[in-house]
Design an enzyme around this catalytic site. Structure first.
Site, short mmCIF file in Angstrom:
data_model
loop_
_atom_site.label_atom_id
_atom_site.label_comp_id
_atom_site.label_asym_id
_atom_site.label_seq_id
_atom_site.Cartn_x
_atom_site.Cartn_y
_atom_site.Cartn_z
N HIS A 235 0.51 -0.56 -0.83
CA HIS A 235 -0.74 -0.25 -0.15
C HIS A 235 -1.41 -1.50 0.42
CE1 HIS A 235 -3.73 2.71 0.81
NE2 HIS A 235 -4.69 2.11 0.14
N ASP B 253 4.29 2.30 -0.50
CA ASP B 253 2.90 2.63 -0.80
C ASP B 253 2.84 3.79 -1.80
OD1 ASP B 253 0.15 3.29 -0.72
OD2 ASP B 253 -0.01 2.68 1.38
N SER C 214 -6.78 2.27 4.63
CA SER C 214 -6.89 3.32 3.64
C SER C 214 -8.01 4.30 4.02
CB SER C 214 -7.11 2.70 2.26
OG SER C 214 -6.91 3.64 1.22
#
Length: 272
Positions: free
Chosen positions: A253, A225, A98
């Protein structure tokens, strides 16, 4: 083994080291707003295959110091350089999830891939996290207004913000106990660091950085995601020469939880 590394005057970064000291190093950079422990289920398994797993708490997160400033991608990438040089690491697989993926990309450009053997980008918040005019992959990224709401919630009710963020993180069902553990990771961060890194997520771009990556790059991304949509992975593959995209069909995610066994297998196979 846990210890601290000084990255600038009065700023110490916490490190956890798992596996054999002479093992091939994997340096993990966590995402927003968590800490190194988010990779617990990789630290449990990858050292069995001989890898040395090094988890970093970014400044302001986990057990690291919480300075008032220093939350740009440039400064965070410089902190990673300090870790690599202090530990005298060689042939590193730099692995970022991320926001950690965005920081890894900035590191590759800003420090010319110093000591990096391979790059693993996991649901990376790159090349941009928020919508921009002219973005060629569709307006599926988060709006700047949405990030502003996260920043406001950080300053007014951070536990509730983290609770709502956690709802978007996983595609597969997780237990209530796991949800509580996950939220606890976010609560260890300082509110200041949580808000200021959200500003970096909102405003920074990595289009030019991608062209400066010249190591084998694996892009691991969940098809479902909701935080960093799969179109970001496609943009990364288009922008990083020779990169490999590995889709996770049953993940959001948190693909390293949703498809844990597959993720560990694919990451180890990529590193070789």
């Amino acid at each position: 083994m846990g210890y601290y590394i000084t990255v600038e005057h009065n700023v110490n970064i916490y490190i956890e080291d798992y596996g054999p000291e002479d093992g091939q190093p994997i340096l993990f950079i966590h995402g927003w707003p968590l800490n190194h422990r988010v990779f617990e289920y990789q630290y449990d398994q990858l050292p069995k295959a001989g890898y040395r797993c090094i988890g970093v708490d970014l400044r302001g997160f986990g057990k690291s110091d919480n300075p008032w400033t220093g939350y740009s991608y440039d400064r965070l990438a410089d902190d990673i350089r300090s870790v690599i040089d202090t530990l005298k690491l060689e042939h590193v697989t730099l692995t970022g999830h991320s926001m950690g993926g965005a920081i890894a990309i900035r590191y590759m450009a800003r420090h010319a891939g110093h000591k990096i053997f391979k790059l693993a980008l996991i649901a990376a918040a790159a090349p941009i996290f928020t919508q921009r005019q002219g973005y060629p992959y569709g307006l599926t990224t988060i709006t700047k207004e949405r990030v502003n709401e996260l920043i406001k919630a950080t300053y007014t009710d951070r536990p509730e913000m983290l609770h709502n963020f956690g709802k978007m993180f996983f595609y597969q069902n997780i237990t209530e106990s796991f949800k509580e553990w996950f939220q606890g990771l976010g609560l260890t961060a300082s509110g200041n660091a949580t808000a200021k890194t959200a500003v970096s997520l909102r405003d920074e771009e990595l289009w030019q950085d991608m062209s400066k990556i010249h190591v084998p790059t694996g892009i691991f991304h969940g098809v479902h995601d909701e935080i960093c949509p799969f179109t970001l992975a496609e943009a990364l593959q288009a922008g990083i020469k020779g990169s490999e995209l590995v889709p996770f069909m049953y993940s959001g995610h948190g693909l390293f939880y949703c498809e844990m066994e597959k993720f560990n297998h694919e990451l180890a196979g990529f590193i070789g």
